[in-house]
Design a protein around this motif. Structure first.
Motif, PDB file in Angstrom:
ATOM      1  N   UNK A  24       5.605  -2.749 -10.094  1.00 35.58           N
ATOM      2  CA  UNK A  24       6.528  -1.740  -9.614  1.00 35.58           C
ATOM      3  C   UNK A  24       6.161  -1.426  -8.164  1.00 35.58           C
ATOM      4  N   UNK A  25       5.244  -0.503  -7.941  1.00 35.60           N
ATOM      5  CA  UNK A  25       4.954  -0.074  -6.573  1.00 35.60           C
ATOM      6  C   UNK A  25       4.471  -1.195  -5.668  1.00 35.60           C
ATOM      7  N   UNK A  26       3.863  -2.233  -6.233  1.00 35.96           N
ATOM      8  CA  UNK A  26       3.343  -3.329  -5.412  1.00 35.96           C
ATOM      9  C   UNK A  26       4.426  -4.337  -5.039  1.00 35.96           C
ATOM     10  N   UNK A  27       5.581  -4.262  -5.667  1.00 30.88           N
ATOM     11  CA  UNK A  27       6.755  -5.012  -5.257  1.00 30.88           C
ATOM     12  C   UNK A  27       6.577  -6.510  -5.067  1.00 30.88           C
ATOM     13  N   UNK A 103       6.700   7.576   0.741  1.00 31.90           N
ATOM     14  CA  UNK A 103       6.105   8.755   1.368  1.00 31.90           C
ATOM     15  C   UNK A 103       6.217  10.041   0.556  1.00 31.90           C
ATOM     16  N   UNK A 104       7.050  10.042  -0.516  1.00 30.55           N
ATOM     17  CA  UNK A 104       7.284  11.258  -1.282  1.00 30.55           C
ATOM     18  C   UNK A 104       6.744  11.138  -2.701  1.00 30.55           C
ATOM     19  N   UNK A 113      -0.993   8.307  -6.638  1.00 30.82           N
ATOM     20  CA  UNK A 113      -1.220   8.215  -8.074  1.00 30.82           C
ATOM     21  C   UNK A 113      -0.757   6.840  -8.527  1.00 30.82           C
ATOM     22  N   UNK A 114      -1.676   6.061  -9.077  1.00 33.52           N
ATOM     23  CA  UNK A 114      -1.382   4.683  -9.468  1.00 33.52           C
ATOM     24  C   UNK A 114      -2.042   4.381 -10.805  1.00 33.52           C
ATOM     25  N   UNK A 115      -1.358   3.574 -11.603  1.00 35.33           N
ATOM     26  CA  UNK A 115      -1.914   3.075 -12.851  1.00 35.33           C
ATOM     27  C   UNK A 115      -1.789   1.556 -12.841  1.00 35.33           C
ATOM     28  N   UNK A 131      -6.488   7.393  -7.883  1.00 31.20           N
ATOM     29  CA  UNK A 131      -6.021   8.405  -6.942  1.00 31.20           C
ATOM     30  C   UNK A 131      -6.342   7.883  -5.551  1.00 31.20           C
ATOM     31  N   UNK A 132      -5.362   7.270  -4.921  1.00 30.82           N
ATOM     32  CA  UNK A 132      -5.597   6.570  -3.656  1.00 30.82           C
ATOM     33  C   UNK A 132      -5.126   7.383  -2.455  1.00 30.82           C
ATOM     34  N   UNK A 133      -5.762   7.133  -1.331  1.00 24.50           N
ATOM     35  CA  UNK A 133      -5.390   7.765  -0.067  1.00 24.50           C
ATOM     36  C   UNK A 133      -4.994   6.692   0.927  1.00 24.50           C
ATOM     37  N   UNK A 134      -4.352   7.124   1.987  1.00 26.51           N
ATOM     38  CA  UNK A 134      -3.997   6.197   3.047  1.00 26.51           C
ATOM     39  C   UNK A 134      -2.495   6.042   3.173  1.00 26.51           C
ATOM     40  N   UNK A 135      -2.127   5.060   3.958  1.00 31.56           N
ATOM     41  CA  UNK A 135      -0.715   4.785   4.193  1.00 31.56           C
ATOM     42  C   UNK A 135      -0.094   4.123   2.963  1.00 31.56           C
ATOM     43  N   UNK A 136       1.212   4.009   2.977  1.00 29.96           N
ATOM     44  CA  UNK A 136       1.936   3.311   1.916  1.00 29.96           C
ATOM     45  C   UNK A 136       1.363   1.895   1.739  1.00 29.96           C
ATOM     46  N   UNK A 137       1.154   1.217   2.835  1.00 31.92           N
ATOM     47  CA  UNK A 137       0.611  -0.138   2.814  1.00 31.92           C
ATOM     48  C   UNK A 137      -0.797  -0.156   2.220  1.00 31.92           C
ATOM     49  N   UNK A 138      -1.629   0.808   2.605  1.00 33.29           N
ATOM     50  CA  UNK A 138      -2.992   0.895   2.069  1.00 33.29           C
ATOM     51  C   UNK A 138      -2.981   1.089   0.552  1.00 33.29           C
TER      52      UNK A 138
END
Length: 170
Positions: A24-27, A103-104, A113-115, A131-138
């Motif tokens: 999903x988020x990793x596309x 971004x939202x 928040x990632x699983x 629980x990750x930090x950083x940019x969308x790409x990070x």
């Protein structure tokens, strides 16, 4: 990261097992890392990029009730996505990623928040909550790394369990 993908593929090839991915988020980044390794086709069956929630339900078989109650960013959703990838793509192992890269916020979950989950041939399904930090790409890149790390750990654990079984439980 391609060395991690190469290691996972080599371990699966040595075992004669296959891998499928649901993202999903990793596309598609997990699949891209895998297919960047020469010889990946011996092990990698394919992937489903289920970015839309209804695809998680309709293609991967994630419970519609679960998606309505908790949203797409959830540990059990990740487990069901990994199992769905195995089933739909006919693989021994399934890996999945779901989360919020930004971004939202989404589904009441904060950015980062990632699983990630792994479903194996023994029916076990493991999930890691991040629980990750950083940019969308990070966040997306770290999610890919975490998926490979979880799979690698499960392959080692599964091999230990098989060795113990083959040695009479010793």
């Amino acid at each position: 990261m391609s060395s991690t993908a190469a290691g996972v593929l080599a371990a699966l090839a040595a075992r004669g097992e296959t891998l499928a991915v649901a993202e999903s988020l990793t596309g598609g980044l997990v699949a891209a890392e895998l297919t960047g390794v020469p010889g990946a086709s011996r092990v990698f069956r394919g992937s489903v990029t289920a970015y839309a929630t209804e695809l998680k339900r309709d293609v991967l078989g994630v419970s519609g009730d679960l998606l309505r109650e908790r949203g797409a960013v959830d540990a059990e959703v990740a487990r069901q996505m990994a199992a769905g990838a195995r089933r739909v793509l006919g693989a021994d192992w399934g890996v999945s990623t779901t989360g919020v890269a930004g971004p939202d916020p989404q589904d009441g979950q904060a950015v980062g928040t990632v699983f990630v989950a792994v479903a194996g041939p023994d029916g076990n399904r493991k999930v890691a909550a991040l629980g990750l930090n950083g940019s969308r790409s990070d966040i997306r890149r770290e999610s890919v790394r975490a998926a490979f790390e979880l799979l690698s750990g499960e392959l080692v654990e599964n091999a230990r369990a098989q060795d113990t079984e083959h040695n009479g439980g010793i």
